[in-house]
Write an enzyme that holds these catalytic residues in place. Structure first.
Site, short mmCIF file in Angstrom:
data_model
loop_
_atom_site.label_atom_id
_atom_site.label_comp_id
_atom_site.label_asym_id
_atom_site.label_seq_id
_atom_site.Cartn_x
_atom_site.Cartn_y
_atom_site.Cartn_z
N ASP A 287 21.87 -14.92 71.12
CA ASP A 287 21.08 -16.14 71.01
C ASP A 287 20.10 -15.95 69.85
OD1 ASP A 287 19.45 -18.33 71.20
OD2 ASP A 287 18.93 -18.05 73.31
N CYS A 334 21.90 -28.38 57.42
CA CYS A 334 22.21 -29.77 57.72
C CYS A 334 20.94 -30.57 58.01
CB CYS A 334 23.19 -29.88 58.90
SG CYS A 334 22.60 -29.12 60.42
#
Length: 377
Positions: A287, A334
């Protein structure tokens, strides 16, 4: 009140109502200029960063470019038909449309055939969406079904698959419930290729892949070229997904480690490395939004790093970049705001220089800004 001289006539007949595109009334060149200004302003205002060089915009097809999409479906009695398409711009309703100019061929012209097919099913009011995936070797349609299709329904779906030459999947529950309905035994799974690197990447019908295939090829080329890994160098690919950057990098580098939070993506990337005979690429689950700098793999002596995070950016890994100590970083983004935030950390706190940055026109006719930046120690 008055049309700008730069305003053009939108190509799509439902422009203005459909929420899929917001900039079709602006020329492609002006769209890119707007996106460049957005990136430039974000880097300067949020990150206090000004690149040494601005890269030329990365461009490609502006129509029929979208190979992944989720089409909403609703049986609308008032219209006497099943609507298939994207949500309206300012409402939860489905746009009454008959084709889509940005969907990849031949799916761009499949809106009406899908509407007619679903309208003939007994579960027409219990089928809320169709997911589209256009691979290099096949087209997949995944029908989300809230009720079990009847035998007649399945026959209609199979006939549609044969007539349109598409693969038909049913999804009665979660992602693990997806089953192939037609054909019964395809010769091979879905994949796309990156010919420059002799790489084939397999993916699931509802798995994440970059939406614009041509731009993806150019983006991977640019990222590898900008990172410039040598044959003995060790490269860390963070947020690696199914190996879109990792595998091409492995063709140039000595060692590549891809790190991803989703165990299914890690398994897919590992399988793709085996598919391509790459034994110098390995993958692990972690993670990246919860690392604390103590992870052993962070300190394994990485020469170069590639980052391709989600919209939330890579704040945690950038914070601990000092533990990695890479000389060169390529960051594919993005979201210009989170890129600018992370660039500010790299440049103003960790001693990196922003060598270059530029936009990637991944989503023409939308306000989405994809970009790439390069940092050197």
């Amino acid at each position: 009140l008055e049309a700008s001289p730069r305003r053009i006539t939108a190509r799509c007949e439902v422009f203005g109502r459909c929420g899929g595109c917001a900039l079709q009334h602006i020329s492609e060149e002006q769209q890119r200029e707007i996106k460049f200004q957005t990136l430039q302003d974000n880097l300067l205002r949020i990150g206090q960063v000004s690149p040494d060089q601005w890269l030329d915009p990365m461009t490609g097809p502006v129509w029929n470019y979208r190979r992944r999409a989720r089409l909403a479906v609703k049986d609308v009695h008032a219209k006497g038909r099943v609507l298939v398409g994207f949500r309206e711009r300012h409402a939860p309703f489905i746009t009454d449309m008959h084709r889509c100019e940005v969907l990849a061929e031949p799916v761009d012209a499949m809106i009406d055939p899908l509407s007619e097919l679903i309208g003939r099913l007994s579960i027409r009011s219990r089928l809320p969406q169709v997911e589209v995936a256009v691979a290099d070797n096949a087209i997949a349609l995944v029908f989300r079904v809230l009720d079990t299709p009847s035998d007649d329904d399945e026959a209609l779906l199979r006939a549609f698959g044969a007539d349109q030459d598409v693969r038909i999947y049913l999804q009665p529950g979660g992602l693990d419930s997806i089953v192939l309905l037609y054909p019964e035994a395809p010769a091979e799974g879905l994949y796309y290729e990156l010919p420059e690197f002799d790489v084939r990447i397999a993916f699931d019908a509802v798995g994440f892949v970059q939406v614009n295939s041509e731009i993806n090829r150019r983006m991977v080329h640019a990222a590898v070229q900008l990172l410039d890994p040598g044959p003995t160098e060790r490269v860390l690919d963070l947020y690696c997904g199914i190996g879109n950057f990792s595998l091409p990098l492995a063709r140039r580098a000595g060692t590549v480690l891809g790190v991803e939070g989703d165990a299914m993506l890690v398994a897919a990337a590992t399988a793709n490395a085996a598919l391509n005979g790459l034994d110098n690429a390995s993958f692990r689950q972690a993670d990246l939004g919860a690392i604390d700098g103590s992870e052993a793999w962070l300190r394994d002596g990485w020469d170069k790093v590639l980052l391709d995070p989600a919209r939330s950016g890579a704040a945690e890994i950038v914070r601990d970049m000092r533990h990695i100590g890479a000389e060169r970083i390529v960051y594919v983004s993005c979201h210009p705001g989170t890129l600018a935030r992370d660039a500010g950390t790299l440049v103003n706190e960790h001693g990196y220089r922003c060598e270059a940055a530029g936009i990637i026109d991944m989503f023409p006719h939308t306000a989405h800004v994809e970009s790439i930046a390069v940092f050197n120690k």
